[in-house]
Design a protein around this motif. Structure first.
Motif: not given
Length: 82
Positions: A7, A52-54, A58, A79
């Protein structure tokens, strides 16, 4: 600091994390397993900005899932509580 996160907003850190997962998936040829647990992100107590970037998470999963599928391995996401 030795943090490896799928992430991470830093491409080089994210690439290292994905490569470590690729290496783990390659073990499936020797030690068959059906599920791989992947931790998404870093607990806040150990995280720096961008860990912790979504969006990057992805992106990493889009690379990891086909590798796992090709080996018949499911991916379970854990998570981290932040």
């Amino acid at each position: 600091r030795d943090v490896c996160s799928i992430a991470s907003s830093r491409p080089e850190v994210r690439a290292q994390a994905v490569d470590e997962i690729r290496q783990t998936l390659e073990l499936a040829a020797v030690l068959p397993f059906r599920q791989l647990v992947v931790h998404v992100g870093v607990p806040d107590a150990h995280a720096d900005a961008g860990d912790n970037d979504t969006g990057p998470a992805r992106h990493s999963l889009a690379r990891i899932l086909p590798m796992a599928e090709a080996r018949g391995i499911g991916v379970a996401l854990e998570v981290m509580t932040n």
